[in-house]
Design an enzyme around this catalytic site. Structure first.
Site, PDB file in Angstrom:
ATOM      1  N   SER A  55     -11.023  -7.242 -27.751  1.00  0.00           N
ATOM      2  CA  SER A  55     -12.180  -6.818 -26.955  1.00  0.00           C
ATOM      3  C   SER A  55     -13.062  -5.919 -27.805  1.00  0.00           C
ATOM      4  O   SER A  55     -12.574  -5.242 -28.719  1.00  0.00           O
ATOM      5  CB  SER A  55     -11.719  -6.049 -25.709  1.00  0.00           C
ATOM      6  OG  SER A  55     -12.814  -5.440 -25.048  1.00  0.00           O
ATOM      7  N   TYR A 112      -6.508   0.586 -21.913  1.00  0.00           N
ATOM      8  CA  TYR A 112      -7.079  -0.702 -22.322  1.00  0.00           C
ATOM      9  C   TYR A 112      -7.569  -0.642 -23.772  1.00  0.00           C
ATOM     10  O   TYR A 112      -7.299  -1.551 -24.565  1.00  0.00           O
ATOM     11  CB  TYR A 112      -8.224  -1.068 -21.383  1.00  0.00           C
ATOM     12  CG  TYR A 112      -8.707  -2.485 -21.517  1.00  0.00           C
ATOM     13  CD1 TYR A 112      -7.943  -3.544 -21.037  1.00  0.00           C
ATOM     14  CD2 TYR A 112      -9.930  -2.779 -22.116  1.00  0.00           C
ATOM     15  CE1 TYR A 112      -8.383  -4.848 -21.146  1.00  0.00           C
ATOM     16  CE2 TYR A 112     -10.378  -4.078 -22.229  1.00  0.00           C
ATOM     17  CZ  TYR A 112      -9.604  -5.120 -21.746  1.00  0.00           C
ATOM     18  OH  TYR A 112     -10.050  -6.417 -21.860  1.00  0.00           O
TER      19      TYR A 112
END
Length: 248
Positions: free
Chosen positions: A141, A154
């Site tokens: 990501s 995350y």
């Protein structure tokens, strides 16, 4: 060239929804054998049904990637069913955005175990069975390199995936296996038509991304003739991470 992946066995974790589902569709259209690994049994079987109705070949394997035994069983079952693993796409992941002082260690570990540890275990076990020319693709990501508040779990997991990718590439290069990652930015997986003009115009590409954008990159990185890109992270975000923003 259509048919380049004919007969290749592709494992896609988290393949029942969102980006993973788009990746599965792209490989099925290229005549690969698509192995969808997901803990959502209902959506996983539905994804297989849709791919088969479109003429593809797909199989569902119920898998919770936060559990090591599930990953080991997945790899063993695919080998038993098809005798080979050509491509592994480590896509499964969870997000938990919670204020730092409210985030428990157990919650942080759950995200990291699901998103990052699974990539290590899955890559290690798949690579044991891969022949020269194998491909591993990890979905990271842009949050590996940029953050918003309350994203510690995350961000840690996705940053770890990028680093793990080049470490795996170094270790597996004697085996002829390439390992690369993709860092998606804003990828809208549902209700794309509901996006606003200002959402699209945040991007230099003048649109928000969709799962097909990531799927195309997977096909590129998995190309059996493409062995010169290795250990890299491919950012696909419409230019967002390169956009300089000033506030007045």
């Amino acid at each position: 060239m259509k048919g380049k992946y004919t007969g290749a066995t592709v494992i896609i974790t988290g393949g029942a929804n969102g980006i993973g589902k788009g990746i599965a569709k792209a490989f099925a259209e290229e005549e690969a054998i698509v192995c969808i690994a997901d803990k959502d049994e209902e959506k996983g079987k539905e994804a297989v049904r849709l791919l088969e109705e479109a003429g593809g070949k797909a199989v569902f394997y119920r898998t919770d990637v936060s559990i090591e035994e599930d990953i080991l069983n997945l790899i063993d079952r695919v080998m038993k069913d098809f005798g080979r693993i050509d491509i592994l796409v480590n896509n499964a992941g969870v997000s938990r955005f919670k204020p730092l002082f409210e985030l428990t260690t157990e919650e942080w570990e759950d995200v990291v175990f699901t998103n990052l540890r699974s990539v290590f275990i899955g890559s290690r076990e798949a690579a044991r069975r891969m022949k020269e020319g194998g491909r591993i693709i990890n979905i990271a990501s842009t949050r590996a390199t940029m953050s918003e508040p309350n994203s510690e779990a995350y961000a840690s997991s996705k940053g770890g995936i990028v680093s793990l990718t080049h470490a795996l590439a170094a270790s597996l290069q004697p085996n002829g296996i390439t390992v690369n990652s993709i860092s998606p930015g804003w990828i809208q997986t549902e209700d794309y038509d509901q996006l606003r003009e200002k959402d699209h115009l945040q991007h230099w590409s003048n649109r928000v991304g969709n799962p097909e954008d990531i799927a195309k990159a997977c096909l590129y990185l998995a190309d059996p003739e493409n062995d010169f890109i290795n250990g890299q992270d491919l950012v696909i975000d419409g230019g967002m991470t390169r956009k300089m923003i000033y506030e007045e």
